[in-house]
Design a protein around this motif. Sequence first.
Motif, mmCIF file in Angstrom:
data_model
loop_
_atom_site.group_PDB
_atom_site.id
_atom_site.type_symbol
_atom_site.label_atom_id
_atom_site.label_comp_id
_atom_site.label_asym_id
_atom_site.label_seq_id
_atom_site.Cartn_x
_atom_site.Cartn_y
_atom_site.Cartn_z
ATOM 1 N N ARG A 9 0.824 -1.215 0.000
ATOM 2 C CA ARG A 9 0.000 0.000 0.000
ATOM 3 C C ARG A 9 0.856 1.262 0.000
ATOM 4 O O ARG A 9 0.454 2.302 0.528
ATOM 5 N N LEU A 10 2.054 1.179 -0.543
ATOM 6 C CA LEU A 10 3.005 2.288 -0.440
ATOM 7 C C LEU A 10 2.471 3.645 -0.921
ATOM 8 O O LEU A 10 2.604 4.636 -0.204
ATOM 9 N N PRO A 11 1.817 3.708 -2.088
ATOM 10 C CA PRO A 11 1.327 5.036 -2.504
ATOM 11 C C PRO A 11 0.285 5.590 -1.529
ATOM 12 O O PRO A 11 0.310 6.767 -1.185
ATOM 13 N N GLU A 12 -0.603 4.716 -1.076
ATOM 14 C CA GLU A 12 -1.645 5.152 -0.153
ATOM 15 C C GLU A 12 -1.025 5.662 1.153
ATOM 16 O O GLU A 12 -1.399 6.710 1.678
ATOM 17 N N LEU A 42 2.152 6.583 1.798
ATOM 18 C CA LEU A 42 3.027 7.756 1.652
ATOM 19 C C LEU A 42 2.203 9.041 1.600
ATOM 20 O O LEU A 42 2.553 10.040 2.231
ATOM 21 N N THR A 43 1.103 9.003 0.852
ATOM 22 C CA THR A 43 0.298 10.222 0.754
ATOM 23 C C THR A 43 -0.445 10.485 2.062
ATOM 24 O O THR A 43 -0.645 11.636 2.438
ATOM 25 N N GLU A 80 2.174 12.031 4.210
ATOM 26 C CA GLU A 80 2.417 13.399 3.742
ATOM 27 C C GLU A 80 1.342 14.355 4.253
ATOM 28 O O GLU A 80 1.648 15.444 4.753
ATOM 29 N N ILE A 91 11.533 5.789 1.400
ATOM 30 C CA ILE A 91 10.070 5.689 1.301
ATOM 31 C C ILE A 91 9.533 4.411 1.939
ATOM 32 O O ILE A 91 8.355 4.319 2.244
ATOM 33 N N LEU A 151 11.558 12.518 1.423
ATOM 34 C CA LEU A 151 11.216 11.117 1.143
ATOM 35 C C LEU A 151 12.043 10.651 -0.054
ATOM 36 O O LEU A 151 11.959 11.221 -1.139
#
Lengths: 244, 542
Positions: free
Chosen positions: B78-81, B83-84, B87, B263, B312
Amino acid sequence: MDARSVILERISSSLGRTGRLNAEGYVPITAPAPEVPHAYRTASDLSTERLIEIFADRLADYNAGVARVSAAELPATVARLLDEADDIVIPADLDRAWVGEFAGRVLTDSREEPQPVDVLNAVGAVVTGSTTAIADTGTICLSGPHCGRRVITLVPDHHVCVVRAADIVEIVPQAVARLQEAGLSTAPQTWASGPSATVDIEFERVAGVHGPRRLDVVIVVDEDEPEAHAGTQAAAQADPRDSA
Amino acid sequence: MSTTFIGMPTVPGTGNLFERAPFPQVAQHELGNVQLRTNLTKATTAIRTKRAARVAELGDWEDLRDSGAAAKDVVLARLPELLTQFEAAFTAAGGTVHWARDAQEANAIVRGLVEDSAPLNEDGRREVIKVKSMATQEIGLNEYLEDHDIDAYETDLAELIVQLGHDKPSHILVPAIHRNRHEIRQIFLRGMEDADPNLGTEPRELAEASRKHLRKKFLTTKVAISGANFGIAETGTLSVVESEGNGRMCVTLPETLITVMGIEKLLPTIDDLGVFMQLLPRSSTGERMNPYSSFWTGVTPGDGPRNVHVVLLDNGRTRALADQHGRQALRCIRCSACMNVCPVYERTGGHAYGSVYPGPIGAILTPLLTGTDAEENSTLPYASSLCGACFDACPVKIDIPQMLVRLRNEGNVVKESEHGRLPKTQLDVALTGASWLMSDGRRMALMEKGLPLAKLLSPKAGIRSLPGIAGAWTSSRTIPRPPRQSFRSWWSAEHREEAREERREARDRAQFRRFEARSGAEPAPEAGPAPRSENQHETKES
């Protein structure tokens, strides 16, 4: 393209996700994420008495001082531990009675009225409370009320930390839960386990690098707690200096 | 804005991630350093013993490992989820998030931030203090800053030893593990202008010298740079786990704090700290808990830095992520348990690996970040005996041995296509032959009869180069001269007389028992196994 967009797209690509980018700039997940097993311990059935014993044992292992007192004995014990200090600093919201028998000067510190760092560097000791403490690892968690700004428990060379017996938990997950229950998840937190130390030279643990070189933990057992009262004798720790 | 996603090519990492020379070459040089090996053996033995004792205390250690590994897999899946989410939370708490594709970009971001917030000294340079961080070592931040008129002071004792000694770190947890107390004293006397000439060699005195040396820096420097052990996606919290208090100084005292974080360093929730704050300290220093851990979420007015940044960093991580099997290396929490148990690391030390990530994890992580086709790192997957100790020690269950084997194969595939040869076929032939030979005792014995001749034909110093794919083996190892006879033939010759004796005794005992049974007496209790019963089996066969 900016770095953020590129990295998010690279990740989407590396994860093999296909479809359209969302407003955030990545392809949303469609497959379910892996299950996380939670079979590890999250609770404890140890008595307060046993928790105090374990906590004291761990602190002694780190060469921290340990004293166990009743609420009535606290001010005298704190004053005795501070006998080498001419002046001390305390968080402004600390119960003044705890340092009531200390004869020297007491400075207060708060976010609104902070002490300059030079003053903190020269002060003899700091006295604080704690939010919760972990028996198994000999850890005190400093965050929120009675714990002060992070810098006051860092710059002075001697830290006297008062821990209420009721705040001691056995294991790390319990402490993490307590800190969340207290609404401190996003507050600055310091977990301290013994005085400052290093193993960088030949992997030999030596106390005292940059943080306080002396840590005394005073465990206050509430007289009204029948269970904790039971075996005072057994867990009564020797003079904290003995273990230092 | 929504665009159609066409996929991105993977981009290798840059920075201090490369072998300077092939591992076997450097390793051979390092093996000649007796001081190094003595220091390493002492330190790794101490850490191993402590770690084993502390891990054994926890009845739920395996459950913690399972949970830790799975939580990290969730982070990767779930890295994109996450990370955002991180953020958004970090920004909401008053922090600023930057993204860096590679080492160069991260360095430039940090430099810009330092120039914005650190005052110019009289000599035209600026100063920052640093907490030990693998990410900033990976991107070569200190060297970069130095070239741009910024002096970065390492504050961790071991990093200070490395920096003052103009040396390179050789371990991710105790970077000066290759130095002993006498060497460190010399380094301090030479490198610290304020060092007491009467400085002793006791670790306590050396630590005290470092305290005095750095105190003023801590109290006056305006900018600090750190790495992060964990970033909590749920809350935007960052953390530094340390021992000496230099980390607390850096994240608390300066006005500006810049954190460089890979990241993959995220954890989904605060609850995960309950797992990782047990796994990390016990695996790294073998303590129940490290002396100090700091957690901060953006800016807290009146408590700590007023300007809080996080960079990041990708730098090859998305490349590693693209490898479905290799991506588990991104679970790594940099505890160093794998290097402390590794027989290869213990003998060669960390410098032999070239990359800032040495030891077993380095041997897989480095080629995954840079690509196995990076010629410099093609020997790293061979820096292992595949004994498996690293997998057992890993708190997040990274199957390092399996990864090493996979990477070795990948390397071979590359070489095959380059040279137009198929070493696999040679290997297949060799293995088929060996399997035919070894699956039958008589064939084996027959082959062993050839040993005296083989001994006669091979050089006294051993066999140093074999043809074909066997050459890969002898390129870094010498095969000893074959013995005059095999163990089996030695054994049967040596024990021929004994074996006869034993057979005779066994026959006599059997006769005696039959005789007793016939005469109606109580059977004699079995007098325990015959003295050399295991040997009997062997001798009968030959």
